[in-house]
Design a protein around this motif. Structure first.
Motif, PDB file in Angstrom:
ATOM      1  N   LYS A  32      11.923   2.609  -4.733  1.00  0.00           N
ATOM      2  CA  LYS A  32      12.138   1.176  -4.499  1.00  0.00           C
ATOM      3  C   LYS A  32      11.148   0.729  -3.438  1.00  0.00           C
ATOM      4  O   LYS A  32      11.049   1.337  -2.369  1.00  0.00           O
ATOM      5  CB  LYS A  32      13.574   0.939  -4.011  1.00  0.00           C
ATOM      6  CG  LYS A  32      13.949  -0.523  -3.830  1.00  0.00           C
ATOM      7  CD  LYS A  32      14.312  -1.172  -5.145  1.00  0.00           C
ATOM      8  CE  LYS A  32      14.881  -2.566  -4.931  1.00  0.00           C
ATOM      9  NZ  LYS A  32      15.235  -3.217  -6.198  1.00  0.00           N
ATOM     10  N   LEU A  33      10.389  -0.319  -3.733  1.00  0.00           N
ATOM     11  CA  LEU A  33       9.385  -0.798  -2.789  1.00  0.00           C
ATOM     12  C   LEU A  33      10.029  -1.489  -1.594  1.00  0.00           C
ATOM     13  O   LEU A  33      11.151  -2.006  -1.682  1.00  0.00           O
ATOM     14  CB  LEU A  33       8.417  -1.752  -3.483  1.00  0.00           C
ATOM     15  CG  LEU A  33       7.544  -1.130  -4.577  1.00  0.00           C
ATOM     16  CD1 LEU A  33       6.732  -2.211  -5.285  1.00  0.00           C
ATOM     17  CD2 LEU A  33       6.612  -0.069  -4.006  1.00  0.00           C
ATOM     18  N   GLY A  34       9.315  -1.501  -0.480  1.00  0.00           N
ATOM     19  CA  GLY A  34       9.816  -2.126   0.739  1.00  0.00           C
ATOM     20  C   GLY A  34       9.844  -3.645   0.630  1.00  0.00           C
ATOM     21  O   GLY A  34       9.260  -4.245  -0.277  1.00  0.00           O
ATOM     22  N   MET A  35      10.518  -4.253   1.576  1.00  0.00           N
ATOM     23  CA  MET A  35      10.656  -5.714   1.619  1.00  0.00           C
ATOM     24  C   MET A  35      10.130  -6.213   2.959  1.00  0.00           C
ATOM     25  O   MET A  35      10.529  -5.724   4.014  1.00  0.00           O
ATOM     26  CB  MET A  35      12.118  -6.117   1.449  1.00  0.00           C
ATOM     27  CG  MET A  35      12.338  -7.608   1.270  1.00  0.00           C
ATOM     28  SD  MET A  35      11.971  -8.135  -0.411  1.00  0.00           S
ATOM     29  CE  MET A  35      13.363  -7.424  -1.285  1.00  0.00           C
ATOM     30  N   ALA A  36       9.200  -7.173   2.907  1.00  0.00           N
ATOM     31  CA  ALA A  36       8.603  -7.695   4.140  1.00  0.00           C
ATOM     32  C   ALA A  36       9.512  -8.737   4.781  1.00  0.00           C
ATOM     33  O   ALA A  36      10.247  -9.466   4.094  1.00  0.00           O
ATOM     34  CB  ALA A  36       7.233  -8.307   3.847  1.00  0.00           C
ATOM     35  N   LYS A  91      12.874  -3.820   4.873  1.00  0.00           N
ATOM     36  CA  LYS A  91      13.413  -2.638   4.219  1.00  0.00           C
ATOM     37  C   LYS A  91      12.279  -1.667   3.931  1.00  0.00           C
ATOM     38  O   LYS A  91      11.248  -2.059   3.375  1.00  0.00           O
ATOM     39  CB  LYS A  91      14.113  -3.016   2.898  1.00  0.00           C
ATOM     40  CG  LYS A  91      15.457  -3.687   3.063  1.00  0.00           C
ATOM     41  CD  LYS A  91      16.109  -3.878   1.700  1.00  0.00           C
ATOM     42  CE  LYS A  91      17.488  -4.529   1.842  1.00  0.00           C
ATOM     43  NZ  LYS A  91      18.122  -4.725   0.511  1.00  0.00           N
ATOM     44  N   GLU A  92      12.479  -0.405   4.311  1.00  0.00           N
ATOM     45  CA  GLU A  92      11.488   0.630   4.039  1.00  0.00           C
ATOM     46  C   GLU A  92      11.577   1.054   2.573  1.00  0.00           C
ATOM     47  O   GLU A  92      12.638   0.931   1.948  1.00  0.00           O
ATOM     48  CB  GLU A  92      11.728   1.845   4.939  1.00  0.00           C
ATOM     49  CG  GLU A  92      11.496   1.590   6.417  1.00  0.00           C
ATOM     50  CD  GLU A  92      10.017   1.462   6.755  1.00  0.00           C
ATOM     51  OE1 GLU A  92       9.198   2.020   6.006  1.00  0.00           O
ATOM     52  OE2 GLU A  92       9.690   0.790   7.749  1.00  0.00           O
ATOM     53  N   PRO A  93      10.473   1.566   2.002  1.00  0.00           N
ATOM     54  CA  PRO A  93      10.546   2.110   0.639  1.00  0.00           C
ATOM     55  C   PRO A  93      11.574   3.241   0.580  1.00  0.00           C
ATOM     56  O   PRO A  93      11.714   4.026   1.527  1.00  0.00           O
ATOM     57  CB  PRO A  93       9.130   2.636   0.382  1.00  0.00           C
ATOM     58  CG  PRO A  93       8.263   1.892   1.346  1.00  0.00           C
ATOM     59  CD  PRO A  93       9.109   1.626   2.549  1.00  0.00           C
ATOM     60  N   ALA A  94      12.286   3.339  -0.533  1.00  0.00           N
ATOM     61  CA  ALA A  94      13.343   4.348  -0.665  1.00  0.00           C
ATOM     62  C   ALA A  94      13.212   5.052  -2.010  1.00  0.00           C
ATOM     63  O   ALA A  94      12.985   4.412  -3.042  1.00  0.00           O
ATOM     64  CB  ALA A  94      14.718   3.695  -0.545  1.00  0.00           C
ATOM     65  N   ASN A 112       0.848  -1.187   0.000  1.00  0.00           N
ATOM     66  CA  ASN A 112       0.000   0.000   0.000  1.00  0.00           C
ATOM     67  C   ASN A 112       0.888   1.243   0.000  1.00  0.00           C
ATOM     68  O   ASN A 112       1.463   1.619   1.021  1.00  0.00           O
ATOM     69  CB  ASN A 112      -0.930   0.001   1.218  1.00  0.00           C
ATOM     70  CG  ASN A 112      -2.013  -1.055   1.105  1.00  0.00           C
ATOM     71  OD1 ASN A 112      -2.716  -1.127   0.105  1.00  0.00           O
ATOM     72  ND2 ASN A 112      -2.147  -1.888   2.122  1.00  0.00           N
ATOM     73  N   VAL A 113       1.003   1.870  -1.166  1.00  0.00           N
ATOM     74  CA  VAL A 113       1.852   3.047  -1.324  1.00  0.00           C
ATOM     75  C   VAL A 113       1.032   4.291  -0.994  1.00  0.00           C
ATOM     76  O   VAL A 113       0.048   4.596  -1.664  1.00  0.00           O
ATOM     77  CB  VAL A 113       2.405   3.125  -2.757  1.00  0.00           C
ATOM     78  CG1 VAL A 113       3.134   4.437  -2.988  1.00  0.00           C
ATOM     79  CG2 VAL A 113       3.321   1.944  -3.029  1.00  0.00           C
ATOM     80  N   ARG A 114       1.470   5.007   0.048  1.00  0.00           N
ATOM     81  CA  ARG A 114       0.741   6.205   0.469  1.00  0.00           C
ATOM     82  C   ARG A 114       1.648   7.440   0.463  1.00  0.00           C
ATOM     83  O   ARG A 114       1.340   8.427   1.117  1.00  0.00           O
ATOM     84  CB  ARG A 114       0.149   5.989   1.872  1.00  0.00           C
ATOM     85  CG  ARG A 114      -0.899   4.880   1.919  1.00  0.00           C
ATOM     86  CD  ARG A 114      -1.619   4.841   3.257  1.00  0.00           C
ATOM     87  NE  ARG A 114      -2.695   3.853   3.265  1.00  0.00           N
ATOM     88  CZ  ARG A 114      -2.573   2.607   3.692  1.00  0.00           C
ATOM     89  NH1 ARG A 114      -1.411   2.181   4.168  1.00  0.00           N
ATOM     90  NH2 ARG A 114      -3.587   1.771   3.669  1.00  0.00           N
TER      91      ARG A 114
END
Length: 687
Positions: free
Chosen positions: A346-350, A368-371, A7-9
């Motif tokens: 760059k999307l995060g990694m669960a 990893k948080e989105p960057a 979920n990109v906010r």
């Protein structure tokens, strides 16, 4: 179907306020101008959607916008009347006015003459010809700028509003007939007449900076009625189609209505205050009634559609015309388009969890948080018309009104590297662009007046774009391009236009020998708002603005059995939805699943389920169980071909980035409101 959803906010668009709009009843199109001088053409015949956009230019200014038949005109502070070519989405003609900046304009009922009010107090009139505007005459100079102007119903008089004054002009002689002075709340503070409307008996309705709605007799030049309707400036006033109701609003954003009532004792008509609508928090700058619905817009950027009775309110957010998000599955990143720059994230990694986390709604902890990898600003801060990127984000292309730019992008050891690419793609602007699903082709579509030029480029192993071929579409098949998509095997290119045409092109053909083999789909009465081709089957799924769904087999060149059976069986609740479907995707693990979404809701269409009937309610799928979305009515649990799976606020994009992960990009309404100026402060309940 179960998957993880990113979920990109962090897509934080800046809302652009609406300055003015105009409605064209024959085509049911609403032309809307924003503060960045861009123009959006909304099709409001069914579920309203942006049909096309004209990029704004910093040196330009739009103070008024007007349809003359199917032609679109604006005027502004440059002192020019501008006509637009709605095919090429560019300026067609410009005519200079006398008297500096042009603040307002209006057309007579016969649509033969145009009147413009200017900064220096001049009214200019023009003949309307088939090709352009022809200067007719200039009226007597008045003191102060003319801020609003209206023709009367006969075409013999023109009404204008300025500081402290409403004037009635003779359209033939150019002389003022009546000068009507407005009152002042403060002797030292001028009253500014911001807006005018004309009733069916040629009475003048004015809204001014006192928050007063006034009704004037245009024949006698006298004030008939005065209503202190608002706590601050009235910026917009309009009348209902039958001229029996007045709507007004402004800095005090409450939309108040006045109804025409005949008093029995005197037999005279007067305007009586009716209901009020609190649809906006910030200034309302534009009002118009169309198709029995009231459209309003202003500083908050939202386009509000309301009606009463029944009491309905739908607000369309100030978002860019799709597509404004592109997923890059190979690099697990996304490209976000803003007004004048692009971002790649760059999307995060669960965190991998050995426990069973298939419970719907489970929130994964991020390893990893989105960057943000890149922010790419357009040259000279021009508005970006369109953009595209490969599935690994190695090539980024965008176009503004003046040029097109191609970049190579790569991330090495955590360091982003961006370089300009000297490709075969010309630097002139294009209207549409797209990379094919396998990054084999890059296509641009540009309407140059005599037809749409479709140009294909190959993406070689070094990620350079090399010219492959081009062709011109038949104007009888495709006019103003709307949507473009590839088939997953890169064999077919599907193009739709704003007149509901859809044509399929076989781009495997040799383009040097002429246009590729193509064939059209049967024409429908409404334009499509979303379309996509399914992998393996090459089935084309199209959703139209009235929410009709079709599925067409490209290899067999005919509608599928599911599509034929679905017609006439779509639930009324589905067909009555106010938001258009903006995106279509498919479940790679199940060919019978189609995923569609609009601004607020994600739906799943299961072709294996029993088809609904027109009275069926759309159920909501929760915890692998179906429940009715509406508390009223009844429906058997077998009628679940269309299901609601998730709710959002301003969902912009939803698609797969792997076989088990999706990315959902939404714009937070709070982030939009935080960028707005302060609202009018009023005392409530004596506080």
């Amino acid at each position: 179907m179960s998957c993880k959803i990113h979920n990109v906010r962090f897509y934080n668009l800046e809302p652009k306020s609406v300055t003015c709009f105009s409605y064209e009843p024959n085509s049911k199109k609403l032309a809307l101008a924003r503060s960045d001088n861009s123009i959006e053409i909304w099709n409001i015949g069914n579920a309203p959607f942006i049909e096309s956009s004209i990029a704004g230019q910093a040196e330009n200014s739009i103070e008024a916008i007007l349809w003359i038949g199917s032609r679109l005109f604006t005027c502004g502070l440059r002192g020019m009347i501008t006509e637009y070519d709605l095919t090429t989405l560019s300026i067609k003609n410009e005519v200079t006015v006398t008297g500096g900046a042009a603040w307002c304009m209006d057309i007579n009922r016969d649509q033969t003459h145009l009147a413009v009010g200017t900064e220096d107090g001049y009214i200019n009139t023009f003949f309307i010809t088939d090709e352009s505007l022809m200067y007719e005459k200039i009226f007597d100079k008045q003191k102060g700028r003319i801020l609003c102007i209206k023709w009367d119903n006969t075409g013999e008089m023109i009404f204008s509003g300025s500081v402290d004054t409403v004037r009635v002009w003779n359209a033939s002689s150019g002389h003022a007939i009546h000068k009507m002075i407005t009152a002042r709340k403060d002797a030292k503070k001028e009253t500014i007449v911001w807006c005018l409307a004309v009733s069916n008996d040629n009475m003048i309705i004015s809204g001014d900076s006192r928050g007063t709605l006034s009704v004037w007799d245009s024949n006698m030049g006298t004030l008939i009625e005065s209503h202190d309707s608002h706590a601050a400036d009235i910026l917009a006033v309009t009348m209902s189609h039958d001229k029996k109701m007045i709507y007004c609003a402004g800095v005090d954003p409450v939309i108040r209505t006045f109804s025409k009532v005949v008093v029995k004792s005197t037999g005279r008509a007067q305007w009586v205050r009716g209901i009020e609508r609190r649809l906006h928090i910030h200034d309302v700058r534009a009002l118009i009634e169309a198709n029995g619905k009231l459209y309003s817009a202003g500083v908050d950027g939202y386009l509000a559609q309301s009606s009463y009775p029944p009491k309905i309110l739908v607000k369309y957010p100030p978002l860019l015309q799709p597509p404004c998000v592109h997923a890059c599955p190979k690099s697990r990143s996304i490209l976000l388009r803003y007004h004048n720059y692009l971002e790649i994230w760059k999307l995060g990694m669960a965190v991998k969890n050995t426990q069973d986390v298939k419970q719907p709604g489970y929130l994964h902890e991020l390893k990893k948080e989105p960057a943000k990898l890149l922010q790419l600003k357009s040259k000279s801060d021009e508005n970006i018309i369109c953009c595209a990127t490969t599935k690994d984000a190695r090539v980024i292309v965008y176009s503004t009104e003046s040029l097109l730019r191609v970049f190579s992008f790569n991330v090495t050891d955590g360091i982003a590297e961006l370089s300009k690419q000297h490709s075969d793609v010309p630097k002139k602007r294009v209207q549409k662009m797209l990379f094919s699903p396998n990054d084999k082709f890059f296509v641009t579509v540009n309407n140059e007046g005599n037809g749409n030029v479709v140009t294909l480029y190959k993406v070689n192993q070094e990620y350079y774009l090399t010219y492959h071929g081009s062709f011109i579409t038949d104007n009888e098949q495709i006019k103003n391009v709307g949507l473009v998509c590839f088939s997953p095997d890169d064999k077919y290119l599907v193009i739709s236009d704003c007149d509901s045409h859809i044509v399929i092109y076989n781009i495997q053909d040799d383009l040097s020998a002429g246009p590729p083999n193509s064939w059209p789909l049967p024409k429908y009465s409404c334009p499509p708002t979303a379309m996509a081709v399914q992998n393996n089957t090459n089935n084309l799924v199209v959703v139209y603005s009235d929410h009709k769904i079709i599925e067409y087999s490209i290899p067999r060149r005919k509608y599928t059995e599911f599509s034929k059976n679905l017609q006439g069986r779509l639930p009324t609740q589905w067909l009555a939805r106010h938001f258009p479907i903006t995106n279509i995707s498919f479940d790679g693990n199940n060919e019978n699943i189609i995923i569609v979404h609009d601004d607020t809701t994600v739906f799943v269409i299961n072709k294996c389920s029993d088809l609904p009937n027109s009275t069926a309610k759309i159920p909501k799928l929760e915890n692998s169980d179906c429940r009715e979305e509406s508390s009223t009515g009844s429906s058997s649990h077998s009628q679940h071909a269309i299901q609601v799976v998730k709710k959002y606020k301003h969902l912009v994009y939803l698609d797969w980035i792997s076989s088990s992960e999706m990315v959902a990009v939404e714009v937070n309404p709070t982030s939009l409101s935080e960028k707005l100026p302060p609202t009018l402060k009023q005392k409530w309940f004596g506080m």
